[in-house]
Write a protein that holds these residues in place. Structure first.
Motif, PDB file in Angstrom:
ATOM      1  N   GLY A 198       0.830  -1.205   0.000  1.00 19.78           N
ATOM      2  CA  GLY A 198       0.000   0.000   0.000  1.00 19.78           C
ATOM      3  C   GLY A 198       0.859   1.248   0.000  1.00 19.78           C
ATOM      4  O   GLY A 198       1.909   1.312   0.656  1.00 19.78           O
ATOM      5  N   ARG A 199       0.419   2.270  -0.717  1.00 15.84           N
ATOM      6  CA  ARG A 199       1.157   3.533  -0.832  1.00 15.84           C
ATOM      7  C   ARG A 199       1.363   4.152   0.550  1.00 15.84           C
ATOM      8  O   ARG A 199       0.453   4.181   1.375  1.00 15.84           O
ATOM      9  N   LEU A 200       2.552   4.689   0.781  1.00 12.26           N
ATOM     10  CA  LEU A 200       2.923   5.222   2.084  1.00 12.26           C
ATOM     11  C   LEU A 200       3.106   6.730   2.100  1.00 12.26           C
ATOM     12  O   LEU A 200       2.860   7.385   3.113  1.00 12.26           O
ATOM     13  N   VAL A 201       3.556   7.268   0.979  1.00 14.37           N
ATOM     14  CA  VAL A 201       3.915   8.682   0.905  1.00 14.37           C
ATOM     15  C   VAL A 201       3.237   9.315  -0.298  1.00 14.37           C
ATOM     16  O   VAL A 201       3.257   8.751  -1.396  1.00 14.37           O
ATOM     17  N   SER A 202       2.633  10.478  -0.097  1.00 14.17           N
ATOM     18  CA  SER A 202       2.022  11.203  -1.213  1.00 14.17           C
ATOM     19  C   SER A 202       1.658  12.600  -0.751  1.00 14.17           C
ATOM     20  O   SER A 202       1.655  12.885   0.457  1.00 14.17           O
ATOM     21  N   GLY A 229      10.504  -5.105  -3.927  1.00 10.21           N
ATOM     22  CA  GLY A 229      11.659  -4.289  -4.276  1.00 10.21           C
ATOM     23  C   GLY A 229      11.640  -3.786  -5.701  1.00 10.21           C
ATOM     24  O   GLY A 229      12.338  -2.824  -6.039  1.00 10.21           O
ATOM     25  N   LYS A 230      10.834  -4.430  -6.562  1.00 11.22           N
ATOM     26  CA  LYS A 230      10.750  -4.017  -7.964  1.00 11.22           C
ATOM     27  C   LYS A 230       9.465  -3.248  -8.274  1.00 11.22           C
ATOM     28  O   LYS A 230       9.124  -3.042  -9.440  1.00 11.22           O
ATOM     29  N   ASP A 231       8.782  -2.818  -7.242  1.00  8.68           N
ATOM     30  CA  ASP A 231       7.538  -2.071  -7.409  1.00  8.68           C
ATOM     31  C   ASP A 231       7.862  -0.663  -7.900  1.00  8.68           C
ATOM     32  O   ASP A 231       8.449   0.136  -7.175  1.00  8.68           O
ATOM     33  N   GLN A 232       7.453  -0.354  -9.123  1.00  6.39           N
ATOM     34  CA  GLN A 232       7.742   0.952  -9.708  1.00  6.39           C
ATOM     35  C   GLN A 232       6.819   2.047  -9.170  1.00  6.39           C
ATOM     36  O   GLN A 232       7.120   3.232  -9.274  1.00  6.39           O
ATOM     37  N   GLY A 233       5.687   1.652  -8.599  1.00  8.27           N
ATOM     38  CA  GLY A 233       4.739   2.632  -8.083  1.00  8.27           C
ATOM     39  C   GLY A 233       4.994   3.027  -6.645  1.00  8.27           C
ATOM     40  O   GLY A 233       4.556   4.093  -6.202  1.00  8.27           O
ATOM     41  N   ILE A 234       5.677   2.166  -5.902  1.00  7.72           N
ATOM     42  CA  ILE A 234       6.004   2.442  -4.503  1.00  7.72           C
ATOM     43  C   ILE A 234       7.509   2.271  -4.348  1.00  7.72           C
ATOM     44  O   ILE A 234       7.996   1.162  -4.119  1.00  7.72           O
ATOM     45  N   PRO A 235       8.269   3.355  -4.507  1.00  7.77           N
ATOM     46  CA  PRO A 235       9.733   3.264  -4.465  1.00  7.77           C
ATOM     47  C   PRO A 235      10.236   2.679  -3.144  1.00  7.77           C
ATOM     48  O   PRO A 235       9.654   2.925  -2.080  1.00  7.77           O
ATOM     49  N   VAL A 236      11.293   1.906  -3.246  1.00 12.70           N
ATOM     50  CA  VAL A 236      11.874   1.301  -2.053  1.00 12.70           C
ATOM     51  C   VAL A 236      12.263   2.353  -1.028  1.00 12.70           C
ATOM     52  O   VAL A 236      12.114   2.141   0.183  1.00 12.70           O
ATOM     53  N   ASP A 237      12.726   3.515  -1.500  1.00  9.13           N
ATOM     54  CA  ASP A 237      13.148   4.528  -0.531  1.00  9.13           C
ATOM     55  C   ASP A 237      11.979   5.033   0.312  1.00  9.13           C
ATOM     56  O   ASP A 237      12.158   5.403   1.475  1.00  9.13           O
ATOM     57  N   SER A 238      10.759   5.009  -0.236  1.00  9.21           N
ATOM     58  CA  SER A 238       9.605   5.421   0.564  1.00  9.21           C
ATOM     59  C   SER A 238       9.281   4.374   1.619  1.00  9.21           C
ATOM     60  O   SER A 238       8.844   4.709   2.724  1.00  9.21           O
ATOM     61  N   VAL A 239       9.492   3.096   1.281  1.00  9.75           N
ATOM     62  CA  VAL A 239       9.281   2.027   2.256  1.00  9.75           C
ATOM     63  C   VAL A 239      10.333   2.119   3.363  1.00  9.75           C
ATOM     64  O   VAL A 239      10.023   1.974   4.553  1.00  9.75           O
ATOM     65  N   ILE A 257      10.548  -5.983   2.852  1.00 10.58           N
ATOM     66  CA  ILE A 257      10.698  -5.833   1.406  1.00 10.58           C
ATOM     67  C   ILE A 257      11.191  -7.142   0.812  1.00 10.58           C
ATOM     68  O   ILE A 257      12.180  -7.722   1.287  1.00 10.58           O
ATOM     69  N   TYR A 258      10.517  -7.597  -0.235  1.00 12.69           N
ATOM     70  CA  TYR A 258      10.980  -8.745  -1.011  1.00 12.69           C
ATOM     71  C   TYR A 258      11.680  -8.196  -2.246  1.00 12.69           C
ATOM     72  O   TYR A 258      11.026  -7.699  -3.167  1.00 12.69           O
ATOM     73  N   PRO A 259      13.006  -8.245  -2.283  1.00 14.92           N
ATOM     74  CA  PRO A 259      13.772  -7.576  -3.335  1.00 14.92           C
ATOM     75  C   PRO A 259      13.378  -7.959  -4.758  1.00 14.92           C
ATOM     76  O   PRO A 259      13.400  -7.124  -5.657  1.00 14.92           O
ATOM     77  N   GLU A 260      13.018  -9.224  -4.989  1.00 13.42           N
ATOM     78  CA  GLU A 260      12.728  -9.685  -6.346  1.00 13.42           C
ATOM     79  C   GLU A 260      11.241  -9.614  -6.700  1.00 13.42           C
ATOM     80  O   GLU A 260      10.841 -10.022  -7.794  1.00 13.42           O
TER      81      GLU A 260
END
Length: 294
Positions: A198-202, A229-239, A257-260
């Motif tokens: 789920g989106r965290l930052v906006s 980890g490959k989610d383009q809509g929710i960047p890892v840095d936001s997680v 985070i699941y990197p793959e």
């Protein structure tokens, strides 16, 4: 609570055998039979895990929610209750067959799981054939405050219809993942939540004035958040930012985070389904709920 019944569900992820998997035609037929439909995008996948309803009470229900009656899907064990309650929060595609299957999976391990149609006032996502159209015509019009009230109504309904309101949990996917975090900050009676990508930052808006990162200090129940980890809509840095904020606040919540994995990695009807990540995350989700009293 039925313990020790996670193994059959785990096997669904370990082996997508023909006996356990419905083809696309069966999938669509199930939607019609249950009274819910499905927008075009998710049906691109050719198969889904099919959890049978034997031993369960499962089907469409009506949930009073202030000015309207919400349609929802409920599944629970057929035995004597009351059963701990898990609210299941839909993706942007509505309460389609996969969300219903999630309810049955939860019911198989002892929960009353209910998924209310939280878009009922704004429109029907199944009427639109693209994700941008769904967002424009339905999702963008849904106020967070309305969703919180409707989830309260669903929890109250469950407590009067076979559920134990004192053991309340929530889980949600994509759009519903963000809502899971918000509800954990909203309801002081919630025991635990599991948020899936789920989106965290906006940026704040009139209908969505705050997001999970803004509510870290207000989260009342521990939430376990799963991300790819490959989610383009929710960047890892936001997680990672969310994880750091939770740690700084001394919160019992955490993110993994699941990197793959990509967005939607648990959804076995989607091309982004990641069997390895799903097989690891699902039992962890169940353990999290049980650990925190749901």
């Amino acid at each position: 609570m039925q313990t020790g019944s996670q193994q059959p569900l785990q096997q669904e992820f370990d082996s997508l055998s023909p006996a356990r998997v419905a083809n696309r035609r069966e999938f669509v037929a199930g939607l019609v039979a249950s009274g819910f439909a499905l927008a075009v995008p998710p049906v691109a996948a050719q198969s889904v895990i099919k959890t049978p309803a034997d031993g369960l009470v499962a089907g469409t229900v009506e949930i009073p929610a202030g000015d309207i009656t919400l349609r929802g899907y409920r599944a629970m064990p057929a035995g004597k209750g009351p059963f701990p309650v898990v609210l299941v929060v839909e993706e942007i595609f509505g309460v389609h067959e996969w969300i219903q299957d999630i309810c049955r999976r939860l019911a198989k391990v002892g929960y009353l799981a209910v998924a209310p149609d939280l878009f009922a006032r704004q429109g029907d996502p199944t009427q639109y054939d693209t994700i941008p159209k769904i967002f424009e015509n339905v999702i963008s019009k849904v106020p967070d405050a309305q969703v919180m009230r409707d989830l309260d109504a669903a929890a109250a309904w469950a407590g009067k219809n076979g559920g134990n309101a004192a053991r309340l949990g929530i889980t949600g996917f994509c759009w519903g993942g963000r809502i899971t975090w918000l509800y954990a900050a909203h309801n002081p009676n919630l025991k635990a939540g599991v948020a899936w990508y789920g989106r965290l930052v906006s940026a704040p808006s009139e209908l969505s004035p705050k997001h999970p990162i803004d509510l870290v200090g207000e989260i009342k129940a521990p939430v376990l958040g799963f991300y790819g980890g490959k989610d383009q809509g929710i960047p890892v840095d936001s997680v990672e930012k969310m994880g750091a904020a939770l740690k700084a606040a001394g919160s019992r919540s955490e993110v993994r985070i699941y990197p793959e994995a990509d967005h939607g990695f648990l959804a076995d009807y989607r091309p982004s389904f990641n069997p390895a990540a799903a097989a690891d995350a699902w039992p962890k989700a169940l353990a999290w709920l049980q650990q925190h009293g749901v």
